[in-house]
Design an enzyme around this catalytic site. Structure first.
Site, PDB file in Angstrom:
ATOM      1  N   ASP A 134       0.837  -1.211   0.000  1.00 22.56           N
ATOM      2  CA  ASP A 134       0.000   0.000   0.000  1.00 22.56           C
ATOM      3  C   ASP A 134       0.871   1.259   0.000  1.00 22.56           C
ATOM      4  O   ASP A 134       0.750   2.112   0.895  1.00 22.56           O
ATOM      5  CB  ASP A 134      -0.932   0.033   1.215  1.00 22.56           C
ATOM      6  CG  ASP A 134      -1.788  -1.204   1.346  1.00 22.56           C
ATOM      7  OD1 ASP A 134      -2.216  -1.732   0.309  1.00 22.56           O
ATOM      8  OD2 ASP A 134      -2.037  -1.645   2.474  1.00 22.56           O
ATOM      9  N   GLU A 138     -11.411  -1.418  -3.115  1.00 21.36           N
ATOM     10  CA  GLU A 138     -10.799  -0.694  -2.003  1.00 21.36           C
ATOM     11  C   GLU A 138      -9.633   0.137  -2.532  1.00 21.36           C
ATOM     12  O   GLU A 138      -9.365   0.179  -3.737  1.00 21.36           O
ATOM     13  CB  GLU A 138     -10.306  -1.670  -0.927  1.00 21.36           C
ATOM     14  CG  GLU A 138      -9.275  -2.674  -1.417  1.00 21.36           C
ATOM     15  CD  GLU A 138      -8.918  -3.711  -0.355  1.00 21.36           C
ATOM     16  OE1 GLU A 138      -9.519  -3.698   0.731  1.00 21.36           O
ATOM     17  OE2 GLU A 138      -8.023  -4.544  -0.628  1.00 21.36           O
TER      18      GLU A 138
END
Length: 321
Positions: A34, A200
């Site tokens: 991420d 997401e």
């Protein structure tokens, strides 16, 4: 009927997808998850933030590296009183009025007991960060969204945070003029009505007349113990709108709130499960899509995830890498 694939079969399947450039070069500490990328205003040093180790981060003189470890952004964890406050996720970094803002998520895997926090620094040097705790963006099992994966954008004089993961997917909330706290209630930007609603990690980027809503779809993690069916692993999609606050559609005109989404990057060659993406407008390279991925020659554990980046071609009106 779905079936699990052996790890050995993945490179063969990935090689059947053509047309994507290989990730740009990376040297030094290239493991990340991420990622959040920024270049320091004062001297051009790049900083790359990552899920884990209370937001670990590295720095380099070039996007190619060599990346060297700086340490943990918040070595004492977050002041947010939730499980997971010592295992922070999904950093998003921006430069706001002379300060570097890093939004982060506090949660545990599969839980809606989540909140989005904020830390700031003038320099991004180790030990310089101030934790401001919660932004007021939070969720519980009573909500229809999950308050993780934050992303800040400034558009038309207003700051917004985009966020969300599974449940009802991607949401947006306007922020106060100094974007330390939410200013009003949130609303939906993207939703996949099928399956587990696996969207997401949204990231919004303005280019030309459009706002592009990038997001990760599919299964993110745990490939070393449970390999998804082909095509169900992480991949990156996009919708666009002339407004930052809604009416996003894909290249076929399907609404992003009704399962729309145009593929930007998926497994190919030695790249498996790209996602957790952002976009950085590099002064030398132009718009760059950055992300994490599994290099099939290295491994499939979450800790094996590598930093990937590609320049983006917007000439068609849609991002191509």
């Amino acid at each position: 009927m779905y079936r699990l694939l052996s790890v050995a079969s993945v490179p063969l399947l990935a090689s059947l997808v053509h047309g994507y450039a290989d990730p740009g070069a990376c040297s030094g500490v290239c493991t990340t998850h991420d990622p959040g990328l920024i270049r320091r205003e004062s001297d051009g040093t790049y900083f790359l933030f990552s899920t884990g180790n209370k937001i670990s981060y590295v720095s380099a003189s070039s996007i190619e590296g060599p990346w060297t470890s700086v340490g943990s952004m918040l070595p004492d964890g977050s002041s947010i009183d939730l499980d997971g406050n010592d295992d922070l996720w999904a950093p998003d970094v921006s430069y706001v009025d002379g300060l570097y803002y890093v939004y982060y998520a506090v949660s545990t895997f599969g839980s809606q007991d989540s909140a989005i926090g904020l830390a700031t620094s003038e320099t991004m040097e180790y030990g310089s960060w101030t934790d401001h705790g919660s932004t007021g963006i939070a969720s519980s099992s009573a909500k229809i969204y999950n308050a993780i994966d934050p992303n800040l954008i400034y558009a038309d004089g207003t700051y917004y945070i985009n966020f969300g993961s599974f449940w009802d997917d991607i949401y947006q909330v306007p922020m106060k003029s100094t974007p330390t706290a939410a200013a009003s209630s949130s609303y939906n930007l993207a939703y996949d009505p099928s399956g587990t609603h696996a969207e997401e990690g949204s990231y919004m980027f303005q280019y030309g007349d459009y706002y592009y809503l990038f997001y990760s779809a599919g299964i993110c993690c745990g490939y070393d113990t449970s390999m998804p069916a082909s095509g169900e692993e992480y991949h990156i999609k996009v919708c666009r709108s002339t407004s930052p606050t809604g009416d996003f559609v894909d290249s076929d005109g399907t609404a992003c709130t009704d399962g729309g989404g145009t593929m930007v990057l998926e497994s190919h060659g030695e790249v498996y499960g790209p996602g957790g993406q952002g976009v950085y407008d590099d002064p030398n390279l132009g718009p760059v899509l950055y992300y994490h991925y599994m290099n099939t020659t290295i491994g499939y554990a979450d800790s094996d995830a590598q930093f990937g980046w590609n320049t983006i071609d917007f000439s068609s009106g849609w991002p191509v890498v």
